[in-house]
Design a protein around this motif. Sequence first.
Motif, mmCIF file in Angstrom:
data_model
loop_
_atom_site.group_PDB
_atom_site.id
_atom_site.type_symbol
_atom_site.label_atom_id
_atom_site.label_comp_id
_atom_site.label_asym_id
_atom_site.label_seq_id
_atom_site.Cartn_x
_atom_site.Cartn_y
_atom_site.Cartn_z
ATOM 1 N N LEU A 85 0.860 -1.180 0.000
ATOM 2 C CA LEU A 85 0.000 0.000 0.000
ATOM 3 C C LEU A 85 0.895 1.227 0.000
ATOM 4 O O LEU A 85 1.772 1.358 0.850
ATOM 5 C CB LEU A 85 -0.894 0.030 1.246
ATOM 6 C CG LEU A 85 -1.873 -1.124 1.406
ATOM 7 C CD1 LEU A 85 -2.599 -1.016 2.735
ATOM 8 C CD2 LEU A 85 -2.862 -1.145 0.262
ATOM 9 N N ILE A 86 0.666 2.130 -0.950
ATOM 10 C CA ILE A 86 1.450 3.352 -1.004
ATOM 11 C C ILE A 86 0.512 4.542 -1.143
ATOM 12 O O ILE A 86 -0.603 4.422 -1.640
ATOM 13 C CB ILE A 86 2.457 3.355 -2.173
ATOM 14 C CG1 ILE A 86 1.733 3.198 -3.516
ATOM 15 C CG2 ILE A 86 3.494 2.280 -1.993
ATOM 16 C CD1 ILE A 86 2.611 3.386 -4.707
ATOM 17 N N GLY A 87 0.954 5.670 -0.666
ATOM 18 C CA GLY A 87 0.166 6.887 -0.785
ATOM 19 C C GLY A 87 0.697 7.952 0.144
ATOM 20 O O GLY A 87 1.569 7.697 0.980
ATOM 21 N N ASN A 88 0.157 9.148 0.016
ATOM 22 C CA ASN A 88 0.603 10.231 0.888
ATOM 23 C C ASN A 88 -0.421 10.569 1.961
ATOM 24 O O ASN A 88 -0.215 11.469 2.753
ATOM 25 C CB ASN A 88 0.950 11.476 0.061
ATOM 26 C CG ASN A 88 -0.210 11.923 -0.801
ATOM 27 O OD1 ASN A 88 -1.289 11.371 -0.732
ATOM 28 N ND2 ASN A 88 0.040 12.914 -1.622
ATOM 29 N N ASP A 89 -1.529 9.824 2.014
ATOM 30 C CA ASP A 89 -2.555 10.028 3.043
ATOM 31 C C ASP A 89 -2.486 8.866 4.034
ATOM 32 O O ASP A 89 -3.038 7.790 3.789
ATOM 33 C CB ASP A 89 -3.928 10.117 2.381
ATOM 34 C CG ASP A 89 -5.042 10.449 3.358
ATOM 35 O OD1 ASP A 89 -4.828 10.310 4.582
ATOM 36 O OD2 ASP A 89 -6.124 10.852 2.883
ATOM 37 N N HIS A 90 -1.796 9.099 5.142
ATOM 38 C CA HIS A 90 -1.575 8.021 6.126
ATOM 39 C C HIS A 90 -2.879 7.511 6.723
ATOM 40 O O HIS A 90 -3.010 6.322 7.014
ATOM 41 C CB HIS A 90 -0.616 8.485 7.224
ATOM 42 C CG HIS A 90 0.762 8.774 6.709
ATOM 43 N ND1 HIS A 90 1.620 7.781 6.316
ATOM 44 C CD2 HIS A 90 1.414 9.939 6.495
ATOM 45 C CE1 HIS A 90 2.751 8.306 5.882
ATOM 46 N NE2 HIS A 90 2.648 9.627 5.975
ATOM 47 N N ILE A 101 -4.388 5.069 4.255
ATOM 48 C CA ILE A 101 -3.651 3.806 4.279
ATOM 49 C C ILE A 101 -4.062 2.990 5.501
ATOM 50 O O ILE A 101 -4.322 1.789 5.404
ATOM 51 C CB ILE A 101 -2.128 4.051 4.252
ATOM 52 C CG1 ILE A 101 -1.716 4.625 2.894
ATOM 53 C CG2 ILE A 101 -1.358 2.757 4.548
ATOM 54 C CD1 ILE A 101 -0.270 5.057 2.811
ATOM 55 N N THR A 151 -7.511 1.564 4.980
ATOM 56 C CA THR A 151 -7.458 0.440 4.038
ATOM 57 C C THR A 151 -6.955 -0.816 4.732
ATOM 58 O O THR A 151 -7.491 -1.912 4.526
ATOM 59 C CB THR A 151 -6.567 0.793 2.830
ATOM 60 O OG1 THR A 151 -7.064 1.987 2.216
ATOM 61 C CG2 THR A 151 -6.538 -0.335 1.818
#
Length: 119
Positions: free
Chosen positions: A9-14, A17, A20
């Motif tokens: 899982l990657i992204g800039n909204d912790h 994440i 999810t």
Amino acid sequence: MVYVDDLILIGNDHSMIQHTKETLHTTFKIKDFGELKYFLGIEFARSNRGILMHQRKYALELIADMRLAGAKTITIPMVSSNSEDLVLEDPTGYHKLIGTLLYLTTTRSDQTLLLLCKV
């Protein structure tokens, strides 16, 4: 990214994440290994300039597994003979080496997997 039963899982909204992961955990048994460091033979190193992906460990393990650490280079790595009696008795090691080298060269982390993005 999903590979068989592994998921990144990657992204800039912790918070997204985390949400999810919690949603997945309600349906599946999951393990969170934390920040990504190694996946499918690729190492991930973070810096203030971005994320560097490389396969140094994978290549060193290949050299060790094939017992090539002390190997010396030669000008012509193949026998230049038409002799048909040069058949390997057990080609398993050769097949493994070729498969590993194909994976190493097709992923080409030295040129194609260098990500420079803000972390």
